[in-house]
Design a protein around this motif. Structure first.
Motif, short mmCIF file in Angstrom:
data_model
loop_
_atom_site.label_atom_id
_atom_site.label_comp_id
_atom_site.label_asym_id
_atom_site.label_seq_id
_atom_site.Cartn_x
_atom_site.Cartn_y
_atom_site.Cartn_z
N UNK A 38 14.87 83.70 -5.92
CA UNK A 38 14.48 84.97 -5.31
C UNK A 38 15.59 85.54 -4.45
N UNK A 39 16.49 84.69 -3.97
CA UNK A 39 17.58 85.11 -3.08
C UNK A 39 18.93 85.19 -3.79
N UNK A 40 18.91 85.23 -5.11
CA UNK A 40 20.18 85.21 -5.85
C UNK A 40 21.13 86.32 -5.43
N UNK A 41 20.57 87.50 -5.14
CA UNK A 41 21.40 88.64 -4.72
C UNK A 41 21.28 88.94 -3.24
N UNK A 49 31.63 82.04 1.14
CA UNK A 49 32.76 81.80 0.24
C UNK A 49 32.30 81.21 -1.08
N UNK A 50 31.26 80.36 -1.02
CA UNK A 50 30.72 79.69 -2.20
C UNK A 50 29.21 79.67 -2.08
N UNK A 51 28.52 79.71 -3.21
CA UNK A 51 27.05 79.65 -3.19
C UNK A 51 26.56 78.66 -4.24
N UNK A 52 25.47 77.99 -3.93
CA UNK A 52 24.87 77.02 -4.85
C UNK A 52 23.40 77.39 -5.03
N UNK A 359 18.61 96.35 -0.75
CA UNK A 359 18.04 95.02 -0.99
C UNK A 359 16.52 95.11 -1.14
N UNK A 360 15.98 94.16 -1.91
CA UNK A 360 14.53 94.05 -2.08
C UNK A 360 13.97 93.11 -1.03
N UNK A 361 12.86 93.50 -0.43
CA UNK A 361 12.13 92.65 0.51
C UNK A 361 10.99 92.03 -0.28
#
Length: 620
Positions: A38-41, A49-52, A359-361
């Motif tokens: 849900x939080x991908x964007x 710097x990096x996301x998992x 952004x979407x809430x």
């Protein structure tokens, strides 16, 4: 031996993750975000710097999975983990897992978390004991049912009638288990007119403990803070020093290291210990403003083994923070979802947010959009600066508590420092009375008319006005205007200027400017939100009287036991419970009568406006 931190993974989301990343960047430290599907964007995932990715959407599948977060830290090459606040920030098993993986834990020792993370054990450590829920008597009411783990107002219920205790215990357990993975709750006396006052502490591993001033967090909804300030105003002489001593005592009792908060309820000049939060708090910003500190930077230094100076910096001025929520305070604080088109505040205040324009809430997490913080030399100046900034802010999207915040800040009980935790119990109705600008619909219509006039809108018949309909604060309004050789006109005002972004009207000899923003049918005129309605309404778009609609997207977690079509129900009786944004929301019968339709089913996903049930009122 001091071990330098080079890369930090933040085991959290939203504004706190963004805030920690900002400090890390300023310190030359690389950052790693974790995010659910849900939080991908989400903003925090974009600025790191990096996301998992953590597969799934619900907290139990993602941000509450300590094993997945430790794996993410190792896979991304992080050498430290910061828990933020909420989720696993007060979970000693997670802290141990981080340390066992050879990572630096930016927080207190697991043993200190364990001693204080359970509010029941914390009270025992301070020589106190909760009430026995099975033996509560009428004389001990009201009481507060409270989650033993976590915070943020989740898993809390006030009980004023003994017959409501078992239901409150059940609901609090369910909410606590969903939010924290721990359904333990306890019962304590509830003081109706106390102030919520807390002390920020910062401790190193060398024996130094700083009490960093007091904060007042008395303005709360659903036991979750709404407005916080530092220092707490008007405390009786000697009480501040007593609070400092108790906070330091609590920290030393568990060999505390790092940032934390000790919370009290102050009533009749006495302090009653509530709990110790073994983490950074949402309201840490006001303490930073007053003491000129970056508490996240201090957390990093303490985690690296550095010693604090023996004395903290001197406090200066006053700071106030308002939490901006996507919610409707007039409708039982119902959370709101949708697109946040625009969020901007004037210069002179600080904005901490995990959102950006567009952004979407969603429904999965807390509805807080941002924290807005003002600092000034005096409390009165800080109040004025914050209220003015909120009034001029551009907040375009789902309904928010902006108007409530402004009115609260300007309420005489708050400005005089006489508030307590019952503030909204007493004043919510007055503070949420709709007060849209009466000229907002006309300004919106004139801005729209200007846009269309470029394609030929002038008429030679001033007796034939144009009409435009809007929904404003739950009511329909129609405004009329006309095109003339001199431009746009309207009754009772002079149109000084009109274009698609701004309208200036002269009302009773005073020129007023209205800033306009439009997103489809949604129109924002200053702080007033309108919805443009079709010229000819759909005659079929009507609902039966007594229809109960889902006020927000969410999951049906409970339907009243034995409830079926044809059942007799009474006004106010709970029929259906929805869970959205980590809170449970009760849908009650609007009148006494008969349940003629029941569409809600446990486990069902619902959208706003979906028909849940229909209650037909009993004829008198």
């Amino acid at each position: 031996m001091i071990s330098a931190i080079s890369t930090v993974l933040v085991a959290n989301r939203g504004e706190i993750a963004c805030r920690i990343f900002r400090t890390c960047r300023e310190s030359g430290i690389r950052t790693v975000a974790v995010h659910s599907d849900a939080d991908e964007n989400a903003l925090h995932a974009r600025v790191a710097d990096t996301a998992v990715r953590l597969p799934g959407a619900a907290p139990a599948e993602t941000y509450l999975r300590g094993d997945l977060i430790v794996k993410a830290a190792l896979a991304a090459g992080a050498d430290a983990v910061h828990p933020g606040y909420g989720f696993l920030s007060e979970n000693p098993d997670f802290a141990r897992a981080v340390l066992d993986a050879g990572l630096t834990w930016i927080g207190p020792p697991p043993e200190a978390i364990e001693a204080m993370a359970s509010k029941t054990r914390a009270k025992e450590l301070m020589g106190l004991a909760p009430l026995d829920a099975a033996q509560v008597t009428e004389a001990e009411l009201p009481v507060l049912v409270k989650a033993a783990a976590g915070g943020g107002g989740r898993g809390m219920r006030i009980v004023r009638r003994l017959e409501e205790l078992s239901t409150a215990l059940e609901a609090a357990r369910a909410e606590a288990a969903s939010a924290f993975g721990d359904g333990e709750v306890f019962v304590e006396p509830y003081l109706e007119h106390g102030r919520h006052v807390e002390v920020q502490i910062l401790a190193d591993a060398h024996g130094t403990v700083w009490p960093l001033g007091t904060r007042d967090c008395s303005l709360q909804r659903r036991h979750q803070k709404v407005i916080e300030e530092a220092p707490a105003p008007g405390l009786p002489e000697g009480l501040t020093e007593q609070l400092y001593a108790l906070a330091v005592q609590a920290a030393r009792a568990v060999a505390y290291v790092g940032a934390g908060t000790v919370e009290f309820l102050v009533a009749d000049g006495r302090a009653h210990f509530l709990e110790m939060n073994t983490r950074l708090q949402v309201e840490h910003r006001v303490t930073e403003e007053v003491f000129g500190l970056d508490l996240v930077a201090e957390q990093l230094r303490v985690a690296e083994g550095h010693a604090l100076p023996k004395e903290p910096p001197r406090a200066r001025g006053h700071a106030i923070e308002a939490r901006l929520y996507a919610e409707d305070p007039a409708r039982d604080w119902a959370p709101q979802t949708g697109t946040l088109h625009r969020l901007a505040v004037p210069a002179g205040v600080r904005l901490d947010t995990g959102y950006t324009d567009g952004d979407a809430i969603g429904v999965h997490y807390d509805p807080m959009l941002a924290k807005v913080v003002a600092h000034a030399a005096t409390r009165a100046e800080a109040i004025r600066r914050l209220a003015g900034a909120l009034e001029r802010a551009e907040i375009h999207g789902p309904a928010t508590n902006r108007a409530l915040l402004i009115r609260s800040l300007r309420h005489e009980e708050f400005t005089s420092g006489r508030m307590d935790t019952g503030f909204y119990d007493r004043h919510l109705t007055a503070l949420t009375e709709p007060a849209p600008d009466p000229y907002a619909p006309l300004a919106a219509a004139l801005a729209d008319a200007h846009g269309r006039s470029r394609f030929g809108g002038w008429r030679n018949l001033p007796s034939q006005p144009q009409a435009k309909r809007y929904a404003v604060a739950g009511e329909e309004q129609e405004v009329r205007y006309w095109h003339t050789r001199e431009g746009l006109g309207a009754d009772g005002v002079r149109v000084v200027h009109a274009d698609e972004r701004a309208v200036v009207l002269e009302v009773d000899g005073v020129e007023r400017k209205f800033v306009i923003a439009r997103y489809g049918d949604e129109v924002y005129v200053g702080t007033t939100r309108l919805t443009a309605l079709p010229r000819f309404p759909d005659p079929t778009a009507r609902l039966a009287p007594g229809s109960l609609l889902a006020p927000m997207p969410g999951t049906v977690v409970r339907v009243a036991e034995g409830l079926a079509e044809g059942a007799a129900v009474r006004a106010g009786q709970g029929l259906v419970w929805l869970e959205a944004m980590k809170m449970q929301h009760r849908i009650s019968a609007p009148v006494t009568g008969t349940l003629t339709a029941l569409h809600a089913r446990t486990g069902q996903q619902v959208e706003p406006g979906m028909l849940l049930a229909v209650v037909q009122e009993t004829s008198s």
